[in-house]
Design a protein around this motif. Structure first.
Motif, PDB file in Angstrom:
ATOM      1  N   ASN A   1       0.821  -1.217   0.000  1.00 26.65           N
ATOM      2  CA  ASN A   1       0.000   0.000   0.000  1.00 26.65           C
ATOM      3  C   ASN A   1       0.852   1.264   0.000  1.00 26.65           C
ATOM      4  N   PHE A   2       2.009   1.207   0.662  1.00 24.75           N
ATOM      5  CA  PHE A   2       2.965   2.316   0.589  1.00 24.75           C
ATOM      6  C   PHE A   2       3.342   2.574  -0.876  1.00 24.75           C
ATOM      7  N   ALA A   3       3.727   1.504  -1.565  1.00 23.16           N
ATOM      8  CA  ALA A   3       4.174   1.644  -2.950  1.00 23.16           C
ATOM      9  C   ALA A   3       3.064   2.221  -3.824  1.00 23.16           C
ATOM     10  N   TRP A   4       1.850   1.731  -3.646  1.00 26.74           N
ATOM     11  CA  TRP A   4       0.711   2.244  -4.409  1.00 26.74           C
ATOM     12  C   TRP A   4       0.481   3.718  -4.116  1.00 26.74           C
ATOM     13  N   THR A   5       0.453   4.075  -2.854  1.00 28.19           N
ATOM     14  CA  THR A   5       0.167   5.457  -2.467  1.00 28.19           C
ATOM     15  C   THR A   5       1.240   6.411  -2.975  1.00 28.19           C
ATOM     16  N   LEU A   6       2.495   6.028  -2.841  1.00 28.51           N
ATOM     17  CA  LEU A   6       3.576   6.898  -3.310  1.00 28.51           C
ATOM     18  C   LEU A   6       3.547   7.046  -4.828  1.00 28.51           C
ATOM     19  N   ASN A   7       3.337   5.956  -5.553  1.00 30.49           N
ATOM     20  CA  ASN A   7       3.325   6.044  -7.016  1.00 30.49           C
ATOM     21  C   ASN A   7       2.147   6.854  -7.545  1.00 30.49           C
ATOM     22  N   THR A   8       1.001   6.704  -6.934  1.00 30.36           N
ATOM     23  CA  THR A   8      -0.133   7.533  -7.363  1.00 30.36           C
ATOM     24  C   THR A   8       0.098   8.994  -6.973  1.00 30.36           C
ATOM     25  N   GLY A   9       0.795   9.213  -5.865  1.00 29.70           N
ATOM     26  CA  GLY A   9       1.161  10.584  -5.501  1.00 29.70           C
ATOM     27  C   GLY A   9       2.069  11.210  -6.538  1.00 29.70           C
ATOM     28  N   TYR A  10       2.977  10.425  -7.110  1.00 28.16           N
ATOM     29  CA  TYR A  10       3.844  10.948  -8.165  1.00 28.16           C
ATOM     30  C   TYR A  10       3.023  11.346  -9.391  1.00 28.16           C
TER      31      TYR A  10
ATOM     32  N   ASN B   1      -4.714   1.303   5.885  1.00 29.01           N
ATOM     33  CA  ASN B   1      -3.915   0.768   4.786  1.00 29.01           C
ATOM     34  C   ASN B   1      -2.444   1.152   4.899  1.00 29.01           C
ATOM     35  N   LEU B   2      -2.164   2.234   5.656  1.00 27.39           N
ATOM     36  CA  LEU B   2      -0.788   2.681   5.847  1.00 27.39           C
ATOM     37  C   LEU B   2      -0.273   2.376   7.252  1.00 27.39           C
ATOM     38  N   GLY B   3      -0.984   1.564   7.976  1.00 26.14           N
ATOM     39  CA  GLY B   3      -0.544   1.201   9.317  1.00 26.14           C
ATOM     40  C   GLY B   3      -1.169   2.010  10.430  1.00 26.14           C
ATOM     41  N   GLY B   4      -2.073   2.934  10.099  1.00 28.43           N
ATOM     42  CA  GLY B   4      -2.831   3.657  11.117  1.00 28.43           C
ATOM     43  C   GLY B   4      -2.227   4.950  11.620  1.00 28.43           C
ATOM     44  N   ILE B   5      -0.934   5.132  11.529  1.00 28.33           N
ATOM     45  CA  ILE B   5      -0.213   6.328  12.003  1.00 28.33           C
ATOM     46  C   ILE B   5      -0.673   6.713  13.408  1.00 28.33           C
ATOM     47  N   PRO B   6      -0.472   5.866  14.400  1.00 29.96           N
ATOM     48  CA  PRO B   6      -0.991   6.128  15.753  1.00 29.96           C
ATOM     49  C   PRO B   6      -0.339   7.321  16.451  1.00 29.96           C
TER      50      PRO B   6
ATOM     51  N   THR C   1      -7.624   5.544  -2.276  1.00 28.93           N
ATOM     52  CA  THR C   1      -7.849   4.373  -1.428  1.00 28.93           C
ATOM     53  C   THR C   1      -6.702   4.207  -0.437  1.00 28.93           C
ATOM     54  N   LEU C   2      -5.552   4.837  -0.751  1.00 28.05           N
ATOM     55  CA  LEU C   2      -4.316   4.674   0.034  1.00 28.05           C
ATOM     56  C   LEU C   2      -3.875   3.223   0.091  1.00 28.05           C
ATOM     57  N   GLY C   3      -4.308   2.421  -0.882  1.00 30.97           N
ATOM     58  CA  GLY C   3      -3.900   1.022  -0.849  1.00 30.97           C
ATOM     59  C   GLY C   3      -4.291   0.258  -2.096  1.00 30.97           C
ATOM     60  N   ALA C   4      -3.336  -0.483  -2.663  1.00 31.19           N
ATOM     61  CA  ALA C   4      -3.636  -1.360  -3.794  1.00 31.19           C
ATOM     62  C   ALA C   4      -4.430  -2.580  -3.357  1.00 31.19           C
ATOM     63  N   THR C   5      -4.449  -2.855  -2.046  1.00 37.77           N
ATOM     64  CA  THR C   5      -5.213  -4.000  -1.562  1.00 37.77           C
ATOM     65  C   THR C   5      -6.712  -3.726  -1.528  1.00 37.77           C
TER      66      THR C   5
END
Length: 583
Positions: A132-141, A201-206, A373-377
């Motif tokens: 999901n990191f990879a998806w979010t970063l690539n769509t951000g680009y 999808n990004l781990g929640g950022i607690p 979606t912040l996630g390819a999953t």
């Protein structure tokens, strides 16, 4: 001695007949330098304050800048989103406490028997978050590349003498709005995201768990993450930062199309700092940062709370209505309205730029909407992508044909604006509607942008050179309201914490609109979209009316007549057009 010498030199300049345009250019340059220096000083002071801030309590969640601890067995879920880990129930008065306690005890017993399975689950959870990191970063680009589209589109739509001016505004928008967002904007928007809107999808950022203004379900402004230090110096938080800053930048680019050909550079920089630090992030917190507007489904029983999947209002309406306020304050370009209010059309100088810029924006929108979606999953991304494209072509077709019917000839610039209008309008409902609804929304947007451009020109007398107010303001409002009309309930179960098990008496029903039986969601969307329009217009007008009273934000008339390229930036966009005097 230096001060006196400077004043004496200025008086000599005036006496020697230095032109007003030259003096104005010098004063504007000096003021721009002063503004830039002041901003740099404020940023440096704030950074020192952030670094010197006391450490957070030992029991607070710890940031994970290395990314090693982010994503474990707690992030492992099946296709339906059911977690691998069974949480221990804490409410002993709950009617299902006994069943939940048994499920927890069974999980604990199985975990003790199969420690390898738990260890594998840690790996599965980490890989899921990494994907999901990879998806979010690539769509951000992809969204970042939309800057090139905005630059070409706006540059092509204006007169040749202002081409370099448009390019400089687009470039500076990215630079200065980003710095403002880094300093305070990100913290204002997402400083409390873990409370009500944790991006699982990004781990929640607690670590981002504190409101600066408000608390609980009535949060108004986030309070952690200033200058990306402390709790924001975290791999998941930085992933979110990259994705969200390019959304903020989109709002910053939007105003370029409405204020161009007459705004001074120093005034434009103030606008970008205002958008990146205050206007966009504060209202963005209300919907995407877990703020009060997203929670009215629970607090006021208004559907699933305010819903804007990818930013029809959070991004586009904010930029569009901010642009409207600035265009009113600046006034129309010289010669736009003749005797009796007769409208003079300034034709676009480069249609190739306009069309190329539009398709670059369409390409970038494939990151804008599916990436949210912040996630390819989340496999709804396929529906989001198709809906986005369908609304774009439907909006362009509607605008093209409507203009053909009204004026006898199709207009390529309006066809391009129709495509952008469809994209803006589908941005909020793209995940919640069917492809057929996406086409309808696109058609409505294509018609609205045509009517909006004529309404601004002929009725309101607002000079909007690129149609930004209609495309992003009016159609952004339409997009959010469309969620409340067309959402079919097939996606968004448990959105904003509402209806996790059932909604409107149906298990698994997600965000639902008026046509499918949810009146309250429609009312919520109507209220929220109108609130965003009022916030963006009202806050911008109040701030920059005062700024304009203190010092005019508009260039001198002779500079406007000449074109802003050389007086404001020192070089023409098309130097081959300049008259060269032979030696």
């Amino acid at each position: 001695m230096r001060i006196g010498s400077g004043r004496h030199s200025l008086r000599l300049s005036l006496l020697r007949g230095t032109s007003r345009a030259t003096l104005w250019a010098r004063l504007s340059t000096a003021l721009s330098a002063t503004v830039s220096a002041s901003a740099a000083i404020l940023l440096a002071a704030g950074l020192l304050a952030g670094l010197a801030a006391p450490c957070f309590a030992d029991d607070a969640p710890k940031p994970d800048p290395s990314g090693i601890a982010t994503g474990d067995k707690s992030a492992a879920v099946d296709a339906a989103g059911n977690p691998f880990v069974v949480a221990e129930p804490t409410d002993k008065t709950a009617p299902d406490y006994a069943a939940n306690k048994k499920a927890f005890d069974d999980y604990q017993a199985q975990s003790a028997k199969e420690p390898l399975a738990v260890k594998l689950a840690d790996s599965v959870g980490h890989v899921r978050v990494a994907t999901n990191f990879a998806w979010t970063l690539n769509t951000g680009y992809l969204v970042l590349f939309m800057q090139a589209g905005f630059a070409l589109l706006t540059c092509g739509l204006v007169r040749k003498k202002n081409a370099a001016h448009l390019m400089m505004l687009n470039f500076a928008a990215y630079v200065f709005a980003f710095l403002a967002y880094y300093a305070v904007g990100y913290a204002f928007q997402f400083g409390a995201v873990a409370i009500n809107a944790a991006p699982t999808n990004l781990g929640g950022i607690p670590t981002l768990n504190h409101f600066l203004v408000g608390s609980g379900q009535w949060g108004f402004i986030g309070g952690k993450g200033f200058f990306l230090v402390g709790p924001a110096y975290d791999s998941a938080s930085n992933c979110l930062t990259l994705f969200e800053v390019v959304f903020m930048e989109t709002a910053g680019y939007i105003i370029v199309g409405a204020v161009c050909e007459r705004i001074t550079f120093w005034a434009f920089l103030l606008c970008e700092l205002f958008i990146g630090a205050i206007l966009y992030p504060i209202s963005g917190c209300w919907t995407w940062g877990g703020g009060w507007l997203s929670q009215v489904g629970s607090t006021l029983n208004l559907g699933h709370g305010y819903v804007d999947f990818a930013g029809s209002t959070v991004v586009h309406a904010v930029g569009g209505f901010c642009a409207m306020a600035l265009a009113i304050i600046l006034g129309p370009r010289l010669g736009k309205y003749g005797p009796g209010g007769k409208i003079r059309v300034f034709p676009a100088h480069n249609i190739v730029y306009v069309v190329t810029g539009t398709f670059l924006l369409l390409f970038g929108w494939m990151g804008f909407n599916p990436g949210s979606t912040l996630g390819a999953t989340d496999l709804r991304i396929s529906v989001v992508a198709v809906n986005t494209n369908l609304a774009a072509v439907a909006g362009s077709a509607a605008a093209m044909l409507l203009w053909y019917i009204w004026f006898g000839k199709p207009d390529i610039t309006m066809a391009c604006n129709g495509m952008l209008a469809g994209l803006v309008a589908i941005t909020a409902p793209c995940a919640f509607v069917s492809p057929t609804s996406a086409v309808v929304i696109g058609v409505l947007a294509g018609c609205l942008v045509c009517g909006g451009v004529l309404f601004n020109d002929r009725v309101l007398k607002i000079d909007d050179p690129c149609g930004a107010i209609s495309v992003h303001g009016y159609c952004g409002w339409l997009g959010a309201v469309s969620v409340g009309i067309f959402a079919d309930g097939t996606y968004g179960a448990g959105w904003n914490g509402v209806g996790a098990t059932s909604y409107l008496g149906r298990a698994g029903l997600g965000v639902t609109g008026l046509l499918h039986g949810d009146t309250r969601q429609f009312l919520c969307q109507l209220m929220g979209a109108t609130l965003y329009a009022a916030w963006a217009f009202g806050a911008t007008y109040a701030v920059f009316w005062c700024v304009n009273k203190a010092k005019s934000m508009r260039v001198a008339p002779e500079v406007e007549e000449q074109g802003l390229d050389v007086p404001e930036f020192g070089m023409p966009g098309y130097p081959e057009d300049a008259v060269v005097t032979p030696y």
